[in-house]
Design an enzyme around this catalytic site. Structure first.
Site, PDB file in Angstrom:
ATOM      1  N   HIS A 119       0.822  -1.224   0.000  1.00 37.81           N
ATOM      2  CA  HIS A 119       0.000   0.000   0.000  1.00 37.81           C
ATOM      3  C   HIS A 119       0.851   1.267   0.000  1.00 37.81           C
ATOM      4  O   HIS A 119       0.332   2.353  -0.238  1.00 37.81           O
ATOM      5  CB  HIS A 119      -0.931   0.035   1.211  1.00 37.81           C
TER       6      HIS A 119
ATOM      7  N   ASP B  72      -2.619 -10.584  -2.374  1.00 41.44           N
ATOM      8  CA  ASP B  72      -3.204 -10.056  -1.147  1.00 41.44           C
ATOM      9  C   ASP B  72      -4.668  -9.699  -1.420  1.00 41.44           C
ATOM     10  O   ASP B  72      -5.018  -9.287  -2.532  1.00 41.44           O
ATOM     11  CB  ASP B  72      -2.440  -8.811  -0.700  1.00 41.44           C
TER      12      ASP B  72
ATOM     13  N   HIS C 272      -6.338  -7.259  -0.570  1.00 37.13           N
ATOM     14  CA  HIS C 272      -6.494  -5.836  -0.857  1.00 37.13           C
ATOM     15  C   HIS C 272      -5.634  -5.452  -2.059  1.00 37.13           C
ATOM     16  O   HIS C 272      -4.525  -5.958  -2.232  1.00 37.13           O
ATOM     17  CB  HIS C 272      -6.071  -4.992   0.343  1.00 37.13           C
TER      18      HIS C 272
ATOM     19  N   ASP D 100      -4.338 -12.773   3.520  1.00 31.35           N
ATOM     20  CA  ASP D 100      -5.606 -12.340   4.103  1.00 31.35           C
ATOM     21  C   ASP D 100      -6.807 -12.707   3.242  1.00 31.35           C
ATOM     22  O   ASP D 100      -7.939 -12.393   3.601  1.00 31.35           O
ATOM     23  CB  ASP D 100      -5.599 -10.837   4.398  1.00 31.35           C
TER      24      ASP D 100
END
Length: 550
Positions: free
Chosen positions: A311, A347, A349, A438
């Site tokens: 991120h 991931d 996200h 995740d």
């Protein structure tokens, strides 16, 4: 230090702070504890944990339900920023209990209800139960001693002396490097454990040191590391190396935190006085692993690092990430001679930071598979139409899932139909996996259903790319049992083991198929090999995709 863009988890968890004290009236409220827990369990199953933040907020709503609640139901269009700041999402009931004080109750009507947080998934539990209501892990789990090999049903006191010290080898001076061009290298340093939130808010922060402790314990208990893999020496990345992917603003903002006991880049992205060093160690390990693999000093590698990185953009630290480890590794690979680098990000996200860094760069192909839900899932970026800019169109490939609960079949199907065909046409010299776990079954934030076998399959499919020059970098993943079992399964593939199940034919969900067809339709404009695949899928599966959404 100015706050950057919004994060995720603390925005959800912040609402738990408004719940009154756990002192409740014995006669009127004690029964509600059991009833609320049963109601929560039922709803948890019914909802399927499909909305990551919603699941966390729902749990704290149940806690608040033990008293007179002043919070109404969450609005479906509430942003994460609003959830954290308490704006627009909750309305006051007519009964104002803001002046309610538990201390005002007579002592003989007050009882303290026990509350504890699960070591495995961090979720709150009310009462004296020995097992977590959400994940089923024992309250005194031995997962930090034996990783996923520890039983979830028994406490750590049941471990033998050897079991209890299974991971000690990772911390002793006897752990030395022994490079081999046929070996799998591991990047790990216990100083990264010092990066943690100084003061717990309403809930333990999901990005915590126990994440890599549990993975390390699993590897040690399985005899993988130390044992079958070798470590590389850790060092902090230099400022000059960071400047290849980050601005001076990012570097100096992170460094500034080393002079402060506790600070935040965003409401969920914390730092303490050791965080800057931990972030530089993580980036340095990724840089050196990439260089070692490209030079032939190692066959492949796994970066067991934190804080995560995907991120973190050119300027911003956000989403638990300070420096972008995958981007740093890509730059190291190119310095070592790799002309084309592939980054696959699984991931749950979207890696908005990695995409930002490379979206104008045709020498780096970025492919991300993530929950998106029309931009409603954090960080909101990563639609199928984000394809790269300024001449690099087609070098960003986003596979945006439209819902939660996505499992092995959809991921493997997307790999077969999108990821591998594009990767083969790109023909990379080096491959990086941004391996967040995740999307794993049981993760409290991702709420998807990928198993360790699924992660092993995807790793195996990637191992044929780049002549096997593959670096896997840990990103997210917040259920200790899920993350440790998944990481172990991936490393076994790096060591040459084959996944247990054949995946020649997989049946995607309707939602998954629609996503894959959408991505193919967009990307075939940039990757000619996709056109025949798209037409074949449309003729064979089009009727299935057009059926009523399931």
């Amino acid at each position: 230090m100015s706050q950057l863009e919004e994060g995720e988890t603390e925005r959800c968890l912040k609402n738990g702070e408004s719940a009154p004290s756990s002192n409740v009236d014995v006669q009127s409220e004690a029964a509600n504890v059991s009833a609320s827990k049963s109601f929560f369990k039922q709803n948890l199953v019914e909802q399927g944990l499909f909305r990551a933040c919603g699941a966390v907020c729902f749990l704290f709503t149940m806690m608040g339900g033990l008293m007179k609640q002043k919070n109404a139901k969450r609005k479906s269009d509430m942003t994460l920023e609003e959830m954290y700041n308490g704006q627009h999402g909750f309305e006051d009931d007519e009964d104002d209990d803001s002046d309610w004080e538990p201390s005002a109750l007579p002592d003989h009507h007050v009882v303290e209800v026990p509350k504890w947080f699960c070591l495995n998934c961090t979720m709150v539990n009310i009462g004296d139960d020995l097992h977590c209501d959400v994940c089923g892990e024992h309250r005194e789990s031995g997962i930090l001693k034996r990783g996923h090999l520890a039983s979830p049903f028994y406490g750590a006191e049941g471990l033998t002396e050897d079991d209890a010290h299974a991971a000690d080898g990772l911390q002793g001076p006897s752990l030395q490097s022994f490079p081999s061009d046929n070996a799998t290298a591991i990047g790990f340093d216990e100083r990264m454990l010092l990066h943690e939130e100084v003061v717990m808010k309403s809930h333990p922060h999901p990005e915590r040191p126990d994440r890599i402790r549990a993975i390390a314990a699993s590897l040690a208990a399985a005899g993988i590391f130390p044992g079958r893999c070798y470590p590389i020496s850790a060092r902090e990345i230099t400022r000059e190396e960071l400047l290849m992917v980050h601005s001076v603003e990012n570097i100096e903002a992170v460094e500034l935190t080393s002079h402060v006991l506790s600070s935040y880049f965003t409401p969920d992205t914390y730092a303490n006085q050791y965080s800057a060093s931990a972030a530089r160690l993580a980036a340095g390990l990724c840089f050196d692993l990439a260089a070692a693999i490209c030079s032939g000093s190692a066959k492949n590698g796994f970066a067991l690092v934190r804080p995560p990185g995907h991120h973190a953009g050119v300027r911003q630290a956000m989403g638990f990430c300070l420096h972008n480890n995958a981007a740093v590794a890509a730059s190291a690979a190119q310095i070592a001679g790799a002309k084309k680098v592939l980054i696959i990000d699984w991931d749950v996200h979207h890696g908005n930071g990695t995409q930002e860094i490379f979206e104008k760069n045709k020498s780096v192909l970025y492919v991300s598979l993530h929950r998106h839900e029309g931009g409603k899932f954090y960080p909101g970026t990563g639609s199928a139409y984000e394809i790269g800019v300024m001449g690099a169109e087609g070098y960003c490939v986003n596979v945006p899932w439209s819902c939660g609960g996505v499992g092995d079949n959809d991921y493997v199907f997307a790999f077969q139909q999108v990821v591998l065909p594009i990767a083969s046409e790109f023909d990379p010299d080096f491959t990086i996996i941004s391996a967040g776990f995740d999307a794993a079954r049981g993760d409290p934030l991702g709420c998807c259903d990928v198993t360790p076998t699924g992660y092993a399959q995807m790793t195996h499919m990637c191992s044929a790319l780049s002549g096997g020059k593959l670096l896997v970098i840990l990103e997210g993943g917040y259920n200790l049992r899920s993350i440790s079992s998944s990481a172990t399964a991936v490393i076994k593939v790096l060591l040459g083991e084959s996944p247990r199940h054949d995946v020649e034919q997989v049946m995607p969900t309707k939602a998954g198929l629609r996503t894959v067809l959408e991505v193919l339709k967009i990307q075939l404009n940039y990757w000619p090999s996709l056109e025949s695949r798209f037409l074949k899928l449309q003729s064979e599966w089009g009727w299935y995709a057009l059926q009523e959404k399931s």
